[in-house]
Design a protein around this motif. Structure first.
Motif, short mmCIF file in Angstrom:
data_model
loop_
_atom_site.label_atom_id
_atom_site.label_comp_id
_atom_site.label_asym_id
_atom_site.label_seq_id
_atom_site.Cartn_x
_atom_site.Cartn_y
_atom_site.Cartn_z
N PRO B 219 0.82 -1.23 0.00
CA PRO B 219 0.00 0.00 0.00
C PRO B 219 0.85 1.27 0.00
CG PRO B 219 -0.75 -1.52 1.70
CD PRO B 219 0.50 -2.10 1.12
N ASP B 302 -3.12 4.51 -2.09
CA ASP B 302 -4.26 3.83 -1.45
C ASP B 302 -4.97 4.82 -0.54
OD1 ASP B 302 -3.99 0.63 -1.83
OD2 ASP B 302 -2.04 1.62 -1.96
N LYS B 325 -10.11 8.59 -3.58
CA LYS B 325 -9.30 8.10 -2.46
C LYS B 325 -9.84 8.63 -1.13
CE LYS B 325 -6.63 6.50 -5.62
NZ LYS B 325 -6.47 5.08 -5.89
N ARG B 365 -10.63 -2.28 3.70
CA ARG B 365 -10.50 -1.82 2.32
C ARG B 365 -11.85 -1.48 1.68
NH1 ARG B 365 -4.91 -1.57 1.28
NH2 ARG B 365 -5.64 -0.60 -0.62
#
Lengths: 218, 410
Positions: B219, B302, B325, B365
């Protein structure tokens, strides 16, 4: 039957000139003296303001009480104030002051906001203009609503509640003119709990509720 | 550049609304004045606003004042003073400020006096108003600066120049100052079709990954900002180290920074020192034109971080949200308007807070995806240039019609 004139509107936000409130007492005092447009802005124009729409609270005072004063009780009570249920802005002011006064009588210390988290009092001018588009038949309405800007949805469904006939949106008013054919849809629109929808969601809900009109002859 | 290009992004109703406003303002003579043709946020805004206003039917021009080095030193000091830094401006400095405007007005006078609307951006050209004695239009002072805590002496010096305007515009209510004319609030915006925000294909992202030596399996946290202590890059490294103890992660700190700025150099040195010995921290000083690289880094991320302790509106946050994001943002300035806990990211105040929120997101996630989606829609609705343009046009309409009533039928 006259066609439905699609209007559009755009909001122009400005400072009200009142000093910001740093604590609940100051909030109360400013609300007591602010202009009616200030109250209307923080209660009713929030869907058109460029800020995140908090799903829990639909007016700026409730959001501030929750997020900046960390007073969940006050936030819940303020969040429950329905500006569209008040007969006038002065009526709304009375209800809000009553809620805050009650809270002030309950707390032992006046809640303060951290520096930088003050409440700023604003107001707005709404420019309303004719889009030039017309809906001529009931069956055209769902599609037309689907194409409407947020400004149009706000003007015809929310702002309309303040205009004559008070408490009624423009779509219901127009559909009502079609007599028995329109009556069930007026009722369906009346049941929409619009206060908790964003304008985008409200547009989708209006289209969903009026979808069966697409097949109607009028 | 035309407004139609934006229809696939913002939808038919938004473009229709702009066209209708344009029709009502057709032929309106608008002049924007600032002090730089390229570089900096104001020039970036005018580079799209002027052609789009023209495309909508207005007669819009952009004029740039010129000045001496001494003038720009003075206006830089005024800028810093408005941002709250302690600066000392002498009578001679204010004289230079006015003299350069007097020089500029010679070439601009006729055009400015004839215009229906004049928008003066930031303090540099503010004295032009009183030099145009036969002005017939409405004049707006647009302050792009975070003037929430201005130096009192600087504000006292500047106020006489700006209070004579018909209106002013600030980016946020916190930045507005007490003035006699109406103060409007118009937030800044991003251009979704600019190099910094346009969609990029996977090949381009892979190339940037390679350029920065990023491991595609680990990540990535990205903070894009100047190397400035208020952006707290060292705090971001601290947060990264706390996260790395628990889970593999990479950090990119990239942004412009003037090496001739002693404080910027100092901060960059502190960042390099804090990053030393860790190959997973990538510190990159980017040239001003590296917009596509910034775009790619934000898309590779990420999580986008903007852990500022002090911030204006925070357009890097807007850019991160637009790329779908979640953003970990410092609880400051306009970041508060955009980052909402559990909806579009998390507001934090310390490296510890940032580390905790980063760990939470790396282990949830699906929430990253949901927040990213909410953030992108928030930007689509409120922080793209179409909204910005609509508010300018609305303001121009209200000013030309000289109205402050609540509801105006056009």
């Amino acid at each position: 039957m006259n066609p439905f004139d699609i209007m559009d509107c755009s909001l122009l936000i400005r400072m009200s000139g009142l000093p910001p409130a740093y604590n609940l007492r100051e909030l109360r005092d400013r609300i007591a003296v602010c202009g009616p447009d200030v109250l209307y802005h923080h209660f009713c124009e929030t869907p058109l303001s460029p800020t995140f729409e908090y799903p829990d609270h639909r007016n700026d005072f409730a959001v501030w009480a929750s997020r900046r004063l960390s007073d969940k009780i006050l936030a819940e009570r303020l969040g429950a104030v329905d500006p569209y249920a008040c007969p006038s802005i002065e009526g709304l002011r009375e209800v809000v002051l009553d809620v805050i006064d009650e809270r002030l009588s309950e707390v032992t210390m006046i809640p303060w906001a951290r520096p930088g988290h003050e409440f700023y009092f604003m107001e707005a001018t709404t420019l309303v203009f004719d889009s030039g588009e017309r809906v001529r038949a009931l069956r055209e309405l769902p599609e037309a609503i689907g194409r409407m800007s947020n400004g149009s949805i706000y003007f015809h469904f929310l702002e309309a509640q303040r205009r004559q006939p008070v408490g009624m949106d423009d779509f219901s008013n127009w559909i009502g003119g079609f007599g028995k054919t329109g009556a069930p849809y007026v009722e369906a629109l009346r049941r929409i709990d619009f206060y908790f929808y964003t304008l985008r969601e409200l547009r989708e809900e209006l289209v969903r509720v009026l979808e069966p009109l697409r097949g109607k002859r009028s | 550049m035309n407004i139609q290009q934006y229809e696939p992004i913002v939808g038919i109703p938004v473009i229709g609304q702009l066209r209708r406003l344009g029709e009502r303002l057709k032929g309106l003579r608008v002049v924007h004045v600032n002090s730089t043709a390229e570089g900096g946020g104001v020039a970036e805004i005018l580079a799209w606003m002027v052609p789009l206003m023209n495309d909508l039917g207005l007669d819009t021009r952009w004029r740039v004042i010129s000045g001496t080095n001494e003038f720009f030193s003075v206006t830089k000091a005024i800028h810093n003073g408005l941002q709250g830094y302690s600066v000392l401006l002498k009578k001679r400095d204010w004289d230079v400020y006015q003299d350069v405007n007097r020089e500029n007005v010679k070439a601009l006078k006729d055009e400015l006096e004839e215009a229906d609307i004049v928008v003066i951006h930031d303090p540099q050209p503010a004295p032009l108003l009183e030099l145009c004695t036969r002005r017939r239009g409405r004049w707006i002072w647009r302050c792009h600066i975070d003037a929430s805590h201005p130096s009192r002496s600087v504000w006292k010096g500047l106020k006489p120049f700006v209070e004579k305007y018909d209106a002013s515009i600030f980016s946020m209510c916190q930045f507005a100052q007490l003035l006699r004319h109406p103060q409007y609030l118009i937030a800044p915006s991003i251009d979704p079709l600019s190099e910094k925000n346009i969609d990029l294909d996977d090949h381009e992202l892979d190339a940037v990954r390679e350029q920065f030596d990023l491991n595609p399996g680990v990540p990535v946290l990205v903070q894009i900002s100047r190397f400035d202590r208020f952006k707290d890059p060292v705090g971001v490294i601290e947060a990264y180290r706390m996260v790395k103890k628990m889970t593999p992660v990479q950090l990119v700190l990239a942004g412009g920074g003037a090496t001739d700025d002693p404080e910027g150099k100092e901060v960059l040195d502190a960042v390099m020192e804090a990053a030393e010995g860790d190959p997973d921290i990538h510190v990159e000083l980017l040239p001003p034109a590296a917009n596509r690289t910034v775009n790619a880094l934000q898309r590779i991320a990420d999580i986008v971080v903007q852990k500022s302790t002090r911030e204006g509106f925070g357009l890097t946050v807007t850019e991160g949200l637009w790329k779908g994001k979640p953003v970990i943002g410092g609880d400051a300035g306009g970041i508060r308007l955009q980052v909402v806990d559990y909806h579009t990211g998390f507001l934090v105040m310390t490296p510890e807070g940032a580390a905790n929120r980063i760990r939470f997101l790396l282990h949830h996630r699906e929430q990253c995806g949901r927040m990213g989606k909410t953030g992108r829609e928030l930007v689509r609705e409120y922080y793209l240039l179409t909204r910005h343009l609509r508010e300018y046009l609305t303001l121009m309409y209200a000013l030309v019609g000289q109205t402050t009533e609540h509801t105006v039928m056009v």
